[in-house]
Design a protein around this motif. Structure first.
Motif, PDB file in Angstrom:
ATOM      1  N   ASN A 175      -1.818  -4.284 -11.588  1.00 13.75           N
ATOM      2  CA  ASN A 175      -1.040  -5.503 -11.016  1.00 13.75           C
ATOM      3  C   ASN A 175      -1.505  -6.674 -12.123  1.00 13.75           C
ATOM      4  O   ASN A 175      -2.555  -7.336 -11.992  1.00 13.75           O
ATOM      5  CB  ASN A 175      -1.268  -5.953  -9.937  1.00 13.75           C
ATOM      6  CG  ASN A 175      -0.209  -7.152  -9.427  1.00 13.75           C
ATOM      7  OD1 ASN A 175      -0.091  -7.901  -9.948  1.00 13.75           O
ATOM      8  ND2 ASN A 175       0.341  -6.995  -8.368  1.00 13.75           N
ATOM      9  N   LEU A 176      -0.905  -7.121 -13.271  1.00 12.17           N
ATOM     10  CA  LEU A 176      -1.309  -7.887 -14.089  1.00 12.17           C
ATOM     11  C   LEU A 176      -1.046  -9.370 -13.471  1.00 12.17           C
ATOM     12  O   LEU A 176      -1.755 -10.138 -13.988  1.00 12.17           O
ATOM     13  CB  LEU A 176      -0.512  -7.807 -15.439  1.00 12.17           C
ATOM     14  CG  LEU A 176      -0.772  -6.781 -16.353  1.00 12.17           C
ATOM     15  CD1 LEU A 176       0.358  -6.570 -17.529  1.00 12.17           C
ATOM     16  CD2 LEU A 176      -2.199  -6.849 -17.100  1.00 12.17           C
ATOM     17  N   ASN A 212       5.447   4.157  -1.647  1.00  7.02           N
ATOM     18  CA  ASN A 212       6.322   2.910  -1.121  1.00  7.02           C
ATOM     19  C   ASN A 212       6.133   2.961   0.505  1.00  7.02           C
ATOM     20  O   ASN A 212       6.545   1.977   0.804  1.00  7.02           O
ATOM     21  CB  ASN A 212       7.726   2.654  -1.695  1.00  7.02           C
ATOM     22  CG  ASN A 212       7.585   2.252  -3.112  1.00  7.02           C
ATOM     23  OD1 ASN A 212       6.880   1.405  -3.361  1.00  7.02           O
ATOM     24  ND2 ASN A 212       8.564   2.498  -3.930  1.00  7.02           N
ATOM     25  N   ASN A 213       6.152   4.081   0.983  1.00  5.11           N
ATOM     26  CA  ASN A 213       5.879   3.939   2.466  1.00  5.11           C
ATOM     27  C   ASN A 213       4.774   3.242   3.067  1.00  5.11           C
ATOM     28  O   ASN A 213       4.549   2.727   4.172  1.00  5.11           O
ATOM     29  CB  ASN A 213       5.457   5.597   2.836  1.00  5.11           C
ATOM     30  CG  ASN A 213       6.992   6.349   3.139  1.00  5.11           C
ATOM     31  OD1 ASN A 213       8.093   5.523   2.635  1.00  5.11           O
ATOM     32  ND2 ASN A 213       6.914   7.447   3.073  1.00  5.11           N
ATOM     33  N   ILE A 217       1.237  -3.110   0.468  1.00  2.00           N
ATOM     34  CA  ILE A 217      -0.156  -2.473  -0.115  1.00  2.00           C
ATOM     35  C   ILE A 217       0.508  -1.844  -1.538  1.00  2.00           C
ATOM     36  O   ILE A 217       0.070  -2.191  -2.565  1.00  2.00           O
ATOM     37  CB  ILE A 217      -0.901  -1.611   0.546  1.00  2.00           C
ATOM     38  CG1 ILE A 217      -1.627  -2.354   1.651  1.00  2.00           C
ATOM     39  CG2 ILE A 217      -1.877  -1.051  -0.280  1.00  2.00           C
ATOM     40  CD1 ILE A 217      -2.283  -1.495   2.557  1.00  2.00           C
ATOM     41  N   ALA A 218       1.368  -1.041  -1.440  1.00  5.18           N
ATOM     42  CA  ALA A 218       2.145  -0.399  -2.450  1.00  5.18           C
ATOM     43  C   ALA A 218       2.726  -1.233  -3.401  1.00  5.18           C
ATOM     44  O   ALA A 218       2.679  -1.115  -4.524  1.00  5.18           O
ATOM     45  CB  ALA A 218       2.992   0.838  -1.950  1.00  5.18           C
ATOM     46  N   LEU A 219       3.590  -2.256  -2.974  1.00  4.29           N
ATOM     47  CA  LEU A 219       4.253  -3.153  -3.742  1.00  4.29           C
ATOM     48  C   LEU A 219       3.309  -3.900  -4.764  1.00  4.29           C
ATOM     49  O   LEU A 219       3.345  -4.419  -5.773  1.00  4.29           O
ATOM     50  CB  LEU A 219       5.048  -4.255  -2.925  1.00  4.29           C
ATOM     51  CG  LEU A 219       6.134  -3.410  -2.188  1.00  4.29           C
ATOM     52  CD1 LEU A 219       6.884  -4.421  -1.582  1.00  4.29           C
ATOM     53  CD2 LEU A 219       7.394  -2.982  -3.291  1.00  4.29           C
ATOM     54  N   LYS A 220       1.962  -4.237  -4.156  1.00  5.74           N
ATOM     55  CA  LYS A 220       0.994  -4.910  -4.737  1.00  5.74           C
ATOM     56  C   LYS A 220       0.432  -4.127  -5.867  1.00  5.74           C
ATOM     57  O   LYS A 220       0.201  -4.395  -6.997  1.00  5.74           O
ATOM     58  CB  LYS A 220       0.061  -5.631  -3.929  1.00  5.74           C
ATOM     59  CG  LYS A 220       0.663  -6.796  -3.160  1.00  5.74           C
ATOM     60  CD  LYS A 220      -0.374  -7.097  -2.040  1.00  5.74           C
ATOM     61  CE  LYS A 220      -0.046  -8.581  -1.309  1.00  5.74           C
ATOM     62  NZ  LYS A 220      -0.801  -8.828  -0.263  1.00  5.74           N
TER      63      LYS A 220
END
Length: 263
Positions: A175-176, A212-213, A217-220
């Motif tokens: 995650n830049l 993605n479930n 946390i997954a989105l970050k």
């Protein structure tokens, strides 16, 4: 930054040697690597991470016939491309392309462009510093579903028995946007990295497609899939009971540097 490496003059004799039929004879099965490559400046550093990469290269069962890099920095749209120029004109890793393989890799289109991205050279400078093994890069078609990449990996898997070392180069957590604000690892970065590790340890590979479930946390951890997909390729090439060994483990800021070896 280190001084530039010398450019190797093109040689028709070397080109002919790269196309010898013996290149396609069965060999001892090669391992598959996944490398969390991180900062491109790692190409020029001597630290525990780059030392781990060098160790991975030295512990190969044999010298590779060729090296295929599936890099997070070689992205295409709907079609996969195999980058096999006669010579990679990269100032940091001057090497011949694996032109003999351009008709041997199914389901892809040949790309003869000459650039090599840092997802490849920053890793190869440590793993194969002699620059005497031909290299090819496989693109990641970003418009495709994740299961497309798993299926394509099955077509590539037989190359392991032709002496080809396959390297997925990306980062499990990347995650830049968040990564420049602090050095201490984010809790969500650690949690996602450990979740992936547990899925691998339990050989629950299917769950890796449904990361993605995990929600926020997954989105970050995976705001875009470009750095995550190379890991899926490496996992997809593992045989049912084949050993998967972690060769480096570290999370800093918003990045996972986890590396592993299949086989």
């Amino acid at each position: 930054m280190a001084a530039l490496l010398p450019f190797l003059p093109y040689s028709s004799q070397i080109e002919k040697a790269l196309n010898l039929p013996g290149m396609f004879q069965p060999t001892e099965k090669m391992p598959v690597f996944f490398v969390g490559h991180g900062d491109p400046e790692n190409a020029f550093r001597d630290n525990p991470f780059t030392q781990a990469l060098a160790k991975m290269g030295k512990e190969l069962p044999r010298k590779p016939t060729a090296i295929m890099v599936i890099s997070a920095h070689y992205l295409t749209a709907e079609e996969s491309y195999l980058k096999v120029p006669g010579h990679f004109n990269c100032p940091y890793y001057s090497v011949y392309g694996a032109t003999a393989f351009k008709d041997k890799v199914p389901q892809v289109t040949v790309d003869e462009s000459t650039d090599m991205d840092h997802g490849a050279f920053s890793v190869l400078r440590h793993m194969a510093p002699e620059m005497d093994v031909p290299v090819m890069e496989l693109s990641i078609p970003m418009a495709q579903r994740l299961d497309y990449h798993w299926k394509l990996a099955q077509y590539l898997k037989p190359l392991r028995e032709k002496g080809v070392l396959i390297i997925g180069s990306g980062n499990i957590v990347h995650n830049l946007e968040k990564g420049f604000f602090k050095a201490k690892p984010y809790s969500w970065a650690i949690e996602f990295d450990e979740w992936v590790k547990k899925r691998i340890d339990e050989r629950d590979f299917g769950s890796l497609f449904y990361y993605n479930n995990l929600g926020k946390i997954a989105l970050k951890a995976v705001p875009t899939t470009d750095h995550y997909i190379p890991m899926l390729y490496a996992i997809a090439m593992a045989d049912k009971h084949e050993k998967i060994q972690y060769t480096y483990e570290e999370v800093f800021s918003a990045f996972s540097m986890r590396c592993f070896r299949v086989g």
